[in-house]
Write an enzyme that holds these catalytic residues in place. Structure first.
Site, PDB file in Angstrom:
ATOM      1  N   LYS A 113      -6.897 -44.739   9.861  1.00  0.00           N
ATOM      2  CA  LYS A 113      -5.663 -45.539   9.898  1.00  0.00           C
ATOM      3  C   LYS A 113      -5.967 -47.000  10.157  1.00  0.00           C
ATOM      4  O   LYS A 113      -5.195 -47.876   9.781  1.00  0.00           O
ATOM      5  CB  LYS A 113      -4.716 -45.010  10.988  1.00  0.00           C
ATOM      6  CG  LYS A 113      -3.953 -43.775  10.580  1.00  0.00           C
ATOM      7  CD  LYS A 113      -2.739 -43.626  11.472  1.00  0.00           C
ATOM      8  CE  LYS A 113      -2.030 -42.323  11.246  1.00  0.00           C
ATOM      9  NZ  LYS A 113      -1.042 -42.040  12.278  1.00  0.00           N
ATOM     10  N   LYS A 194      -0.822 -33.467   0.517  1.00  0.00           N
ATOM     11  CA  LYS A 194       0.150 -32.842   1.416  1.00  0.00           C
ATOM     12  C   LYS A 194       1.501 -33.562   1.347  1.00  0.00           C
ATOM     13  O   LYS A 194       1.543 -34.787   1.244  1.00  0.00           O
ATOM     14  CB  LYS A 194      -0.412 -32.930   2.845  1.00  0.00           C
ATOM     15  CG  LYS A 194       0.337 -32.131   3.872  1.00  0.00           C
ATOM     16  CD  LYS A 194      -0.336 -32.262   5.227  1.00  0.00           C
ATOM     17  CE  LYS A 194       0.446 -33.208   6.113  1.00  0.00           C
ATOM     18  NZ  LYS A 194       0.138 -33.124   7.534  1.00  0.00           N
ATOM     19  N   LYS A 197       5.618 -36.712   5.926  1.00  0.00           N
ATOM     20  CA  LYS A 197       6.862 -37.443   6.175  1.00  0.00           C
ATOM     21  C   LYS A 197       6.687 -38.946   6.048  1.00  0.00           C
ATOM     22  O   LYS A 197       7.665 -39.674   5.954  1.00  0.00           O
ATOM     23  CB  LYS A 197       7.484 -37.067   7.515  1.00  0.00           C
ATOM     24  CG  LYS A 197       6.636 -37.289   8.740  1.00  0.00           C
ATOM     25  CD  LYS A 197       7.433 -36.874   9.954  1.00  0.00           C
ATOM     26  CE  LYS A 197       6.639 -36.207  11.048  1.00  0.00           C
ATOM     27  NZ  LYS A 197       5.426 -36.839  11.506  1.00  0.00           N
TER      28      LYS A 197
HETATM   29  P1  AMP Z   1       3.171 -34.360  10.677  1.00  0.00           P
HETATM   30  O1  AMP Z   1       4.447 -34.504   9.899  1.00  0.00           O
HETATM   31  O2  AMP Z   1       1.957 -34.515   9.804  1.00  0.00           O
HETATM   32  O3  AMP Z   1       3.142 -35.195  11.927  1.00  0.00           O
HETATM   33  O4  AMP Z   1       3.095 -32.845  11.177  1.00  0.00           O
HETATM   34  C1  AMP Z   1       4.036 -32.255  12.037  1.00  0.00           C
HETATM   35  C2  AMP Z   1       3.911 -30.747  11.893  1.00  0.00           C
HETATM   36  O5  AMP Z   1       4.356 -30.335  10.590  1.00  0.00           O
HETATM   37  C3  AMP Z   1       2.480 -30.218  12.020  1.00  0.00           C
HETATM   38  O6  AMP Z   1       2.540 -28.952  12.657  1.00  0.00           O
HETATM   39  C4  AMP Z   1       2.027 -30.071  10.597  1.00  0.00           C
HETATM   40  O7  AMP Z   1       1.040 -29.080  10.451  1.00  0.00           O
HETATM   41  C5  AMP Z   1       3.316 -29.654   9.894  1.00  0.00           C
HETATM   42  N1  AMP Z   1       3.305 -30.151   8.510  1.00  0.00           N
HETATM   43  C6  AMP Z   1       3.461 -31.442   8.113  1.00  0.00           C
HETATM   44  N2  AMP Z   1       3.432 -31.551   6.765  1.00  0.00           N
HETATM   45  C7  AMP Z   1       3.222 -30.291   6.288  1.00  0.00           C
HETATM   46  C8  AMP Z   1       3.077 -29.742   4.954  1.00  0.00           C
HETATM   47  N3  AMP Z   1       3.158 -30.497   3.878  1.00  0.00           N
HETATM   48  N4  AMP Z   1       2.902 -28.415   4.843  1.00  0.00           N
HETATM   49  C9  AMP Z   1       2.840 -27.630   5.947  1.00  0.00           C
HETATM   50  N5  AMP Z   1       2.955 -28.080   7.211  1.00  0.00           N
HETATM   51  C10 AMP Z   1       3.152 -29.393   7.397  1.00  0.00           C
END
Ligand code: AMP
Length: 321
Positions: A113, A194, A197
């Site tokens: 980052k 992936k 968000k």
């Molecule tokens: P993040 O949004 O990356 O901060 O992740 C928050 C939670 O959501 C974590 O437990 C991630 O593993 C899950 N997560 C985020 N994006 C995905 C995705 N595209 N598919 C599955 N799990 C996700």
């Protein structure tokens, strides 16, 4: 009873990936009597400030995330907003006094980052100490963690072990476990990335997208030019189609008898819209009464403060404060 802990950073609008990969497994814990745990689920607002941020946006995303967590059925857990439990930031400082600059500089996320920025916030560098505090305050025996956070939880373990051997046995050293395989949702426009968000645009389905927006995004999903009779199949060489099939299955739909990409996209749209509908309905109901949501989170923070206080006090005393 074992404790379970999970935080979601309000750095963007939650997506279908967050629902299928995180919120749904978090909600499932309640039905599983054998593994029932004392769950602490938080909105990690402090972690959303490690890169330049807009205060008004952070405030509204924190409320949106908190409301969505409640709408997703996490009301069996102790729900809290991280900044409302001062012990997180207080213990983070004590852990910064336990960590070395070398080990924080090795963190992959800091390197990645920070790479493209002319200057990085100090908090991006010290963030793993705050994350270690998030964990160690609650003394969980196990921390299920995905690949992207593993290095940070390993650091939390190292800091706990070092602290305990230097100052006395204050922290439970958590074991790292691999979470039960949740769905991994990929972007619809770039199915090798992936669905995150922080991403935006046509490839990311947000939990609050209305049905017509979901339909448009799924209709534009990348597939391939295969028109054979078995074109609709899971195949590493067909990441777009595989992703749509995974989403369909995770949302309870069936691909039986589907032979065209058009029919597949229609089935995916219907399944996703049906999955999101009750969540969006609960979100709308909860949003109509924000004082209820705030009250749930304030009660949760109060319980967190009670649970965390003796751990923080023990750490302070051990360090000579
Ligand atoms: P993040 O949004 O990356 O901060 O992740 C928050 C939670 O959501 C974590 O437990 C991630 O593993 C899950 N997560 C985020 N994006 C995905 C995705 N595209 N598919 C599955 N799990 C996700």
């Amino acid at each position: 009873m074992d404790r379970r802990l999970s935080l979601i950073t309000p750095s963007g609008h939650l997506t279908l990936g967050n629902l299928l990969g995180a919120l749904r497994p978090m909600a499932a814990g309640r039905q599983d009597a054998q593994n029932s745990a004392d769950c602490f689920y938080g909105v990690a607002d402090l972690h959303a400030m490690t890169t330049p941020h807009d205060p008004a946006r952070l405030r509204s995303l924190s409320l949106e995330t908190a409301t969505l967590m409640l709408a997703a059925g996490l009301d069996h857990a102790t729900l809290f907003v991280q900044s409302r439990v001062a012990a997180h930031a207080q213990l983070a400082y004590l852990l910064e006094c336990t960590a070395s600059t070398g080990e924080l500089a090795r963190m992959i996320q800091f390197k990645e980052k920070g790479r493209e920025r002319p200057s990085t916030r100090v908090s991006l560098y010290t963030y793993p100490a705050l994350m270690a505090a998030d964990i160690l305050l609650y003394r969980p025996r196990q921390v299920p963690v995905g690949a992207d956070q593993r290095q940070h939880v390993e650091l939390a373990r190292d800091l706990a072990i070092r602290f305990n051997s230097t100052y006395g046995p204050v922290f439970t050293v958590p074991e790292i476990t691999v979470p039960a395989a949740g769905a991994r949702v990929m972007r619809l426009d770039e199915p090798t990335r992936k669905m995150g968000k922080s991403g935006d645009g046509p490839g990311v389905v947000r939990l609050l997208d209305p049905p017509d927006v979901v339909r448009r995004k799924v209709a534009r999903a990348v597939t391939d030019s295969d028109t054979g009779p078995d074109a609709v199949r899971r195949d590493p060489a067909k990441p777009g189609v595989t992703n749509l099939l995974d989403i369909l299955a995770a949302c309870g739909g069936s691909a039986d008898a589907i032979t065209t990409y058009g029919a597949l996209k229609k089935a995916v749209t219907d399944a996703v819209v049906a999955e999101l509908e009750p969540l969006q309905k609960r979100y709308a109901d909860l949003s109509a009464d924000p004082t209820y949501v705030t009250g749930v989170y304030e009660a949760g923070a109060e319980r967190c403060r009670e649970v965390a206080a003796p751990v923080l006090a023990a750490a302070q005393a051990a360090m000579g404060l």
